[in-house]
Design a protein around this motif. Structure first.
Motif, short mmCIF file in Angstrom:
data_model
loop_
_atom_site.label_atom_id
_atom_site.label_comp_id
_atom_site.label_asym_id
_atom_site.label_seq_id
_atom_site.Cartn_x
_atom_site.Cartn_y
_atom_site.Cartn_z
N ASP A 128 0.68 -1.22 -0.13
CA ASP A 128 -0.11 -0.07 0.22
C ASP A 128 0.87 1.21 -0.07
OD1 ASP A 128 -2.45 1.48 0.03
OD2 ASP A 128 -3.18 0.60 1.59
N TRP A 129 0.32 2.42 -0.27
CA TRP A 129 1.00 3.50 -0.29
C TRP A 129 0.93 4.34 0.77
CZ3 TRP A 129 3.78 4.77 -4.65
CH2 TRP A 129 3.48 4.24 -5.75
N TYR A 130 2.11 4.99 1.62
CA TYR A 130 2.01 5.96 2.50
C TYR A 130 2.52 7.33 1.91
CZ TYR A 130 3.46 7.88 6.99
OH TYR A 130 3.48 9.26 7.86
N TRP A 131 1.87 8.29 2.35
CA TRP A 131 2.16 9.72 1.95
C TRP A 131 2.85 10.63 3.17
CZ3 TRP A 131 1.86 11.46 -2.97
CH2 TRP A 131 1.19 10.78 -4.02
N VAL A 183 -0.98 3.17 7.54
CA VAL A 183 -0.24 3.16 6.20
C VAL A 183 -1.17 3.86 4.91
CG1 VAL A 183 0.72 1.62 4.47
CG2 VAL A 183 0.88 1.26 6.82
N HIS A 184 -2.33 3.45 4.99
CA HIS A 184 -3.28 4.15 3.92
C HIS A 184 -3.83 5.36 4.25
CE1 HIS A 184 -6.78 3.48 0.99
NE2 HIS A 184 -6.20 4.20 0.61
N ASN A 185 -3.11 6.30 4.43
CA ASN A 185 -3.30 7.78 4.97
C ASN A 185 -3.67 8.83 3.95
OD1 ASN A 185 -0.71 8.06 3.73
ND2 ASN A 185 -0.03 9.28 5.61
N LYS A 186 -3.95 8.39 2.62
CA LYS A 186 -4.36 9.18 1.73
C LYS A 186 -5.41 8.45 0.87
CE LYS A 186 -2.79 12.94 -1.51
NZ LYS A 186 -1.47 13.53 -2.21
N PRO A 187 -6.50 8.44 1.54
CA PRO A 187 -7.57 7.76 0.93
C PRO A 187 -8.35 8.49 -0.15
CG PRO A 187 -8.33 7.88 3.04
CD PRO A 187 -6.92 8.46 2.90
N LYS A 188 -9.12 7.97 -1.04
CA LYS A 188 -9.93 8.60 -1.98
C LYS A 188 -10.88 9.52 -1.02
CE LYS A 188 -10.25 5.33 -5.64
NZ LYS A 188 -10.92 4.29 -6.41
N ALA A 189 -11.23 10.72 -1.61
CA ALA A 189 -12.25 11.62 -1.00
C ALA A 189 -13.37 11.06 -0.47
CB ALA A 189 -12.46 12.91 -1.77
N SER A 190 -13.98 10.08 -1.25
CA SER A 190 -15.05 9.49 -1.10
C SER A 190 -15.27 8.29 -0.28
CB SER A 190 -15.72 8.89 -2.38
OG SER A 190 -14.69 7.90 -3.04
N GLU A 191 -14.09 8.00 0.51
CA GLU A 191 -14.06 6.91 1.45
C GLU A 191 -12.82 7.16 2.46
OE1 GLU A 191 -11.35 3.61 -1.16
OE2 GLU A 191 -13.47 3.71 -1.51
N GLY A 192 -12.97 6.28 3.47
CA GLY A 192 -11.91 6.51 4.55
C GLY A 192 -10.63 5.40 4.12
N PRO A 193 -9.80 5.34 5.08
CA PRO A 193 -8.61 4.17 4.78
C PRO A 193 -9.39 2.86 4.52
CG PRO A 193 -8.11 5.75 6.55
CD PRO A 193 -9.54 6.07 6.31
N ARG A 194 -8.72 2.08 3.65
CA ARG A 194 -9.23 0.80 3.48
C ARG A 194 -7.95 -0.15 3.44
NH1 ARG A 194 -14.24 0.53 3.40
NH2 ARG A 194 -14.40 -1.19 1.92
N GLN A 195 -8.42 -1.58 3.53
CA GLN A 195 -7.61 -2.75 3.62
C GLN A 195 -8.09 -3.76 2.96
OE1 GLN A 195 -7.38 -3.30 7.95
NE2 GLN A 195 -7.70 -5.28 7.16
N LEU A 196 -7.22 -4.84 2.45
CA LEU A 196 -7.95 -5.84 1.78
C LEU A 196 -8.60 -6.60 2.97
CD1 LEU A 196 -5.14 -7.49 -0.35
CD2 LEU A 196 -7.17 -6.22 -0.95
N ALA A 197 -9.69 -7.31 2.72
CA ALA A 197 -10.91 -7.98 3.47
C ALA A 197 -10.09 -9.38 3.84
CB ALA A 197 -12.26 -8.17 3.11
N MET A 198 -9.02 -9.28 4.82
CA MET A 198 -8.27 -10.51 5.26
C MET A 198 -9.25 -11.27 6.21
SD MET A 198 -4.48 -9.18 5.71
CE MET A 198 -5.25 -7.37 6.18
N LEU A 199 -9.16 -12.76 6.21
CA LEU A 199 -9.98 -13.83 6.97
C LEU A 199 -8.97 -14.36 7.75
CD1 LEU A 199 -12.33 -14.87 3.89
CD2 LEU A 199 -12.69 -12.86 5.58
N ASP A 200 -9.70 -14.91 9.07
CA ASP A 200 -9.20 -16.09 9.89
C ASP A 200 -9.61 -17.26 9.40
OD1 ASP A 200 -11.46 -15.82 11.13
OD2 ASP A 200 -10.74 -14.92 12.87
N GLU A 201 -9.69 -18.28 9.89
CA GLU A 201 -10.18 -19.63 9.56
C GLU A 201 -11.41 -19.45 10.09
OE1 GLU A 201 -8.90 -22.14 8.36
OE2 GLU A 201 -6.96 -22.04 8.36
N SER A 202 -11.96 -18.73 10.67
CA SER A 202 -13.56 -18.99 11.06
C SER A 202 -14.15 -18.14 10.30
CB SER A 202 -13.78 -18.58 12.56
OG SER A 202 -15.15 -18.13 12.86
#
Length: 281
Positions: free
Chosen positions: A131-134, A187-206
């Motif tokens: 990801d990008w950090y600014w 890290v994702h400190n410069k998101p699009k104006a239309s949304e807040g910081p995002r990340q991939l939807a990581m999953l645990d086993e459950s």
């Protein structure tokens, strides 16, 4: 995105229930790596094939191109010209909203995300992602990975596509994103104006089991799928991951993409001061 760089044995161990299944899965991955090589860094715009486990075949690796291709795309030429950047990722909070797709495009089309979310959910296995950090006007590439060096499970949806002539076909996948946990938000400190910081939807086993269970309703899934906790992840700066070729930026793909790099000017304190690099995490 980074996958199959060194851990395909671990991939097999996470999926297979016995030695025979693990051996079969490991051989699948070995064949793929020999043909396409380990991927230390790629972007969605490369449309490379990713290792996928689908809800109807959760014990068998398949390899789908990154970027969902909707049914109304006539051929790959049209896709590359008009749609190549549109269907790479999807928001897990709204993927089950059938109306949002048409409200956004102002067109009356079958929602490819919604139908795939109901009927064709999958998990993509990765080693890490970038990801990008600014800092001011300067950007830095950060690698985000699990602290225990185990593979990541990322929620996805998939679709098989055929051209209007039926001469072209492709299995495609879109990755889910979600609100960022505190670590990924830094890290994702410069998101699009239309949304807040995002990340991939990581999953645990459950969460993985729930996402692949097509009997669960969207309401049930919303209770099962949570933002992946930050304490199992780490993030650090790496070298610049792109080379400039004319007007194009070409992503690098080599083992050095994983190496931690120190930038003297990079600082992460809460006041936003610049100076000698310290630890953000």
């Amino acid at each position: 995105m980074s996958y199959l760089t060194k851990k395909y044995k671990k991939y097999a161990e996470h999926i297979g229930d016995n030695a025979s299944e693990m051996d079969k899965l490991e051989k699948q991955l070995e064949v793929f790596v020999k043909a396409e090589g380990p991927v230390y860094h790629t972007t969605a715009f490369d449309h490379r094939r990713l290792p996928v486990l689908t809800s109807n075949a959760p014990k068998d690796f398949q390899f789908f191109h990154w970027g969902l291709i909707p049914h109304f795309v006539k051929d790959l030429a049209q896709y590359n010209q008009r749609y190549t950047a549109r269907y790479l990722n999807s928001r897990i909070e709204t993927v089950f909203d059938e109306t949002m797709y048409n409200e956004k495009l102002q067109r009356d089309l079958e929602n490819p995300f919604y139908r795939s979310a109901l009927e064709r959910r999958c998990v993509v296995m990765l080693d890490a992602y970038f990801d990008w950090y600014w800092q001011g006007k300067n950007s830095y590439n950060f690698l985000i990975r699990r602290v225990d060096d185990e593979p990541m499970f990322v929620a996805g949806i998939w679709r098989s596509w055929k051209s209007a002539s039926e001469e072209e076909s492709r299995d495609t996948v879109s990755l889910m994103t979600t609100d960022a946990n505190p670590l990924c938000r830094k890290v994702h400190n410069k998101p699009k104006a239309s949304e807040g910081p995002r990340q991939l939807a990581m999953l645990d086993e459950s969460m993985k089991s729930a996402w692949l269970d097509l009997d669960l309703t969207p309401e049930q899934l919303r209770k099962e799928i949570r933002v992946f906790p930050q304490d199992t992840l780490e993030a650090y700066p790496v070298k610049k991951l792109f080379e400039q070729h004319g007007r194009s930026r070409v992503p690098l793909n080599d083992p050095e993409c994983w190496e931690k790099k120190n930038y003297n000017e990079l600082a992460f304190d809460s006041a936003g001061n610049t100076g000698k690099q310290t630890s953000l995490f």
